[in-house]
Write a protein that holds these residues in place. Sequence first.
Motif, mmCIF file in Angstrom:
data_model
loop_
_atom_site.group_PDB
_atom_site.id
_atom_site.type_symbol
_atom_site.label_atom_id
_atom_site.label_comp_id
_atom_site.label_asym_id
_atom_site.label_seq_id
_atom_site.Cartn_x
_atom_site.Cartn_y
_atom_site.Cartn_z
ATOM 1 N N MET A 8 0.839 -1.183 0.000
ATOM 2 C CA MET A 8 0.000 0.000 0.000
ATOM 3 C C MET A 8 0.882 1.243 0.000
ATOM 4 O O MET A 8 1.850 1.328 0.759
ATOM 5 N N LEU A 9 0.566 2.179 -0.863
ATOM 6 C CA LEU A 9 1.271 3.453 -0.931
ATOM 7 C C LEU A 9 0.216 4.547 -1.048
ATOM 8 O O LEU A 9 -0.548 4.584 -2.021
ATOM 9 N N ALA A 10 0.138 5.402 -0.048
ATOM 10 C CA ALA A 10 -0.860 6.477 -0.004
ATOM 11 C C ALA A 10 -2.269 5.921 -0.200
ATOM 12 O O ALA A 10 -3.106 6.519 -0.872
ATOM 13 N N GLY A 11 -2.504 4.732 0.365
ATOM 14 C CA GLY A 11 -3.826 4.127 0.287
ATOM 15 C C GLY A 11 -4.115 3.385 -1.001
ATOM 16 O O GLY A 11 -5.232 2.905 -1.202
ATOM 17 N N SER A 13 -3.049 0.218 -3.650
ATOM 18 C CA SER A 13 -2.322 -1.036 -3.784
ATOM 19 C C SER A 13 -1.484 -0.992 -5.052
ATOM 20 O O SER A 13 -2.016 -0.868 -6.165
ATOM 21 N N VAL A 14 -0.159 -1.076 -4.895
ATOM 22 C CA VAL A 14 0.761 -0.995 -6.030
ATOM 23 C C VAL A 14 1.667 -2.220 -6.032
ATOM 24 O O VAL A 14 1.870 -2.856 -4.992
ATOM 25 N N PRO A 15 2.243 -2.563 -7.178
ATOM 26 C CA PRO A 15 3.134 -3.726 -7.235
ATOM 27 C C PRO A 15 4.413 -3.483 -6.451
ATOM 28 O O PRO A 15 4.968 -2.381 -6.465
ATOM 29 N N VAL A 47 -2.783 4.005 -11.501
ATOM 30 C CA VAL A 47 -3.159 2.733 -10.880
ATOM 31 C C VAL A 47 -4.620 2.750 -10.452
ATOM 32 O O VAL A 47 -5.376 1.805 -10.715
ATOM 33 N N ARG A 48 -5.050 3.807 -9.796
ATOM 34 C CA ARG A 48 -6.429 3.882 -9.323
ATOM 35 C C ARG A 48 -7.409 3.900 -10.490
ATOM 36 O O ARG A 48 -8.463 3.249 -10.434
#
Length: 215
Positions: A8-11, A13-15, A47-48
């Motif tokens: 999780m990065l700044a809320g 979900s990233v690889p 991503v979002r």
Amino acid sequence: MTESASRMLAGVSVPDTPLVNKTIDYARKNCEPYLFNHVVRSWLFAVRLGQIDSIEHDAEVVAVGTLLHDITLNERFAGPRRFEVEGADLARTFATQSGVDGRRAQLIWDSVALNSTPSIGLYKEPEVALCTAGIGLDVIGWRYSALSSGDMARIVSEFPRLEMKQKMTKCFCCIVERNAETTYDNFARDFGERFVQGYKAPSVVDLVLNAPFGE
């Protein structure tokens, strides 16, 4: 890209892969703070949007493309061509030297080269389109309302804008002053016409009418 771990990065979900983490480190090292925050926000927005629209894509390609899309706005990387083309070459070299295959590296090149040309980038492969969309959201607010207010607040709070509008305007004006010939057919032209005294781009109409043909 195969299934991999995420974080999780700044809320968002990233690889969490060696390539993504290497790219983050490279961007952090080579971008001043406002620019680093911009490329990270652009990535998170991309991503979002991909998650919201359920778009299947290569998450590593999107990460590298967005995180490196403005790498040549740093003066140390300045070259004689459009900054997007200089950046695309640099990003592709970075990717191939990191073990990325030719097709994926080309998608990264396209993502960077077209990052300021949404009239084309949004209609390319999903990876290129998402990079374009995330960058467009952060720069001009394209699809701003697609993200929840909570998503937006978390991302901007963790990676604040740091006067990006003013600093980016100054940066583009510097490009116009230094390499005016690279700005005649792209958005930097608008900054030249608005802010740089004496700037005058040639008219495409004149180029067409003065082409060296009889008719």
